[in-house]
Design a protein around this motif. Structure first.
Motif, PDB file in Angstrom:
ATOM      1  N   UNK A  73       0.659   7.576  -6.049  1.00  0.00           N
ATOM      2  CA  UNK A  73      -0.619   8.281  -6.166  1.00  0.00           C
ATOM      3  C   UNK A  73      -0.704   9.477  -5.236  1.00  0.00           C
ATOM      4  N   UNK A  74      -0.162   9.349  -4.004  1.00  0.00           N
ATOM      5  CA  UNK A  74      -0.202  10.409  -2.984  1.00  0.00           C
ATOM      6  C   UNK A  74      -1.625  10.857  -2.684  1.00  0.00           C
ATOM      7  N   UNK A  75      -2.404   9.929  -2.173  1.00  0.00           N
ATOM      8  CA  UNK A  75      -3.791  10.215  -1.821  1.00  0.00           C
ATOM      9  C   UNK A  75      -4.074   9.566  -0.479  1.00  0.00           C
ATOM     10  N   UNK A 129       9.313   1.798  -3.441  1.00  0.00           N
ATOM     11  CA  UNK A 129       8.496   2.025  -4.626  1.00  0.00           C
ATOM     12  C   UNK A 129       9.346   1.933  -5.867  1.00  0.00           C
ATOM     13  N   UNK A 130       8.752   1.849  -7.032  1.00  0.00           N
ATOM     14  CA  UNK A 130       7.307   1.820  -7.275  1.00  0.00           C
ATOM     15  C   UNK A 130       6.729   0.429  -7.045  1.00  0.00           C
ATOM     16  N   UNK A 131       5.390   0.278  -7.097  1.00  0.00           N
ATOM     17  CA  UNK A 131       4.780  -1.037  -6.888  1.00  0.00           C
ATOM     18  C   UNK A 131       5.127  -2.008  -8.005  1.00  0.00           C
ATOM     19  N   UNK A 154       0.830  -1.202   0.000  1.00  0.00           N
ATOM     20  CA  UNK A 154       0.000   0.000   0.000  1.00  0.00           C
ATOM     21  C   UNK A 154       0.867   1.255   0.000  1.00  0.00           C
ATOM     22  N   UNK A 155       1.960   1.223   0.772  1.00  0.00           N
ATOM     23  CA  UNK A 155       2.866   2.369   0.810  1.00  0.00           C
ATOM     24  C   UNK A 155       3.442   2.635  -0.566  1.00  0.00           C
TER      25      UNK A 155
END
Length: 318
Positions: free
Chosen positions: A155-157, A194-196, A148-149
């Motif tokens: 996305x930064x939401x 990151x990234x995922x 999720x991180x």
């Protein structure tokens, strides 16, 4: 001020007033109206915001609380009730901080002798269901937290469920960005965060589907345009039923582990009916579609006969 309201409601830029089309339109509608500069419009919008904020403040009683001690919170609430002339109090909803338990007890002691105290404030304390759901979900997030991180880094939401739901629509776009943008990895201070990757997206896809039921339940609990007391028990039944199925099933081990942790947290807050304000059951019992028989039916699913009879009698007495 009407122009300022239009700018706010339609989410227009302040410089909209300098667009040629708008100036020509206003010249036709009212030639005497002098179109203000964008700076003036910005000031008018701020003035309108301050006016509306002050108007709202007069309706909602926000107060500064000096500290988080229970008795301090209780004194502030008591003062607010006095200022607003509110004597008839049935229940107070608070989150699950221990200081709030102290605050409720303080209010019960200090106000129980009021003429308007209902049922001697026996059922004054109601725990915030939305907050409990949040605590339950946070426990389930532990194994998926790393995935999720990584999504959040892209996305930064802040809203976890909505963030994940939206991000899943753009998996291909994120992968393409990584391929085409040579500086992509530099956006992350720690490349390991990151990234995922593929497994992260799979975890997120799995979790989003599961998290949806908690998100919808939270929305129903948090509604402010209609009474929600009568939906509480139905949500409780639905969530417990689904958690039990996941805990006892042979499905995905990741989901099962999440469900088991959530179930432990669920049982801590809702596993014992003694911890729940009985008024939340009464709301279902007095509903002609369900009545006490429906409540007892679910008590039987959760407890032995002696406990079921005890709880059914308790709700009937209330």
């Amino acid at each position: 001020m009407a122009l300022a309201r239009m700018i706010i409601v339609d989410e227009l830029p302040f410089r909209f007033v300098k667009h040629g089309g708008f100036i020509d339109f206003m010249a036709e509608v009212e030639p005497r109206f002098e179109v203000p500069s964008w700076v003036t419009v910005a000031r008018d919008c701020l003035r309108l915001y301050i006016r509306e904020k002050e108007s709202l403040r007069k309706i909602l009683n926000f107060c500064l609380v000096p500290n988080h001690k229970g008795e301090t919170i209780g004194r502030v609430v008591k003062s607010c009730l006095h200022q607003w002339g509110i004597d008839h109090i049935f229940t107070i909803i608070v989150d699950n901080a221990s200081s709030n338990d102290v605050a409720i007890e303080y209010l019960r002691r200090k106000t129980k002798d009021r003429v308007g105290s209902l049922l001697g404030f026996e059922f004054l304390h109601i725990s915030c269901c939305a907050h409990i759901l949040n605590l339950i979900v946070q426990d389930g997030l532990k194994d998926l937290n790393e995935s999720i991180v990584k999504v959040r880094n892209v996305v930064r939401w802040n809203s976890t469920y909505l963030m994940l739901e939206s991000a899943l629509k753009f998996v291909a776009a994120f992968e393409r960005m990584e391929e085409d943008d040579g500086h992509f990895l530099r956006y992350f201070k720690d490349p390991s965060s990151g990234p995922p990757r593929f497994l992260d997206w799979e975890n997120v896809r799995l979790f989003t589907k599961f998290l949806g039921m908690f998100y919808e339940a939270t929305l129903r609990f948090s509604s402010s345009l209609f009474v929600t007391t009568n939906v509480y028990f139905h949500e409780l039944v639905s969530l417990q039923d689904q958690l039990n199925q996941l805990c006892n099933g042979r499905g995905d081990p990741l989901l099962k582990g999440m469900a088991q942790r959530m179930k432990l947290k669920y049982d801590k807050y809702w596993g014992s009916v003694d911890r729940i304000n009985p008024m939340l059951f009464v709301a279902v019992a007095v509903d002609s579609r369900y009545k006490l028989k429906y409540v007892r039916l679910w008590f039987k699913q959760w407890y032995d006969k002696e406990k079921t009879d005890e709880l059914g009698l308790r709700v009937r007495k209330v």
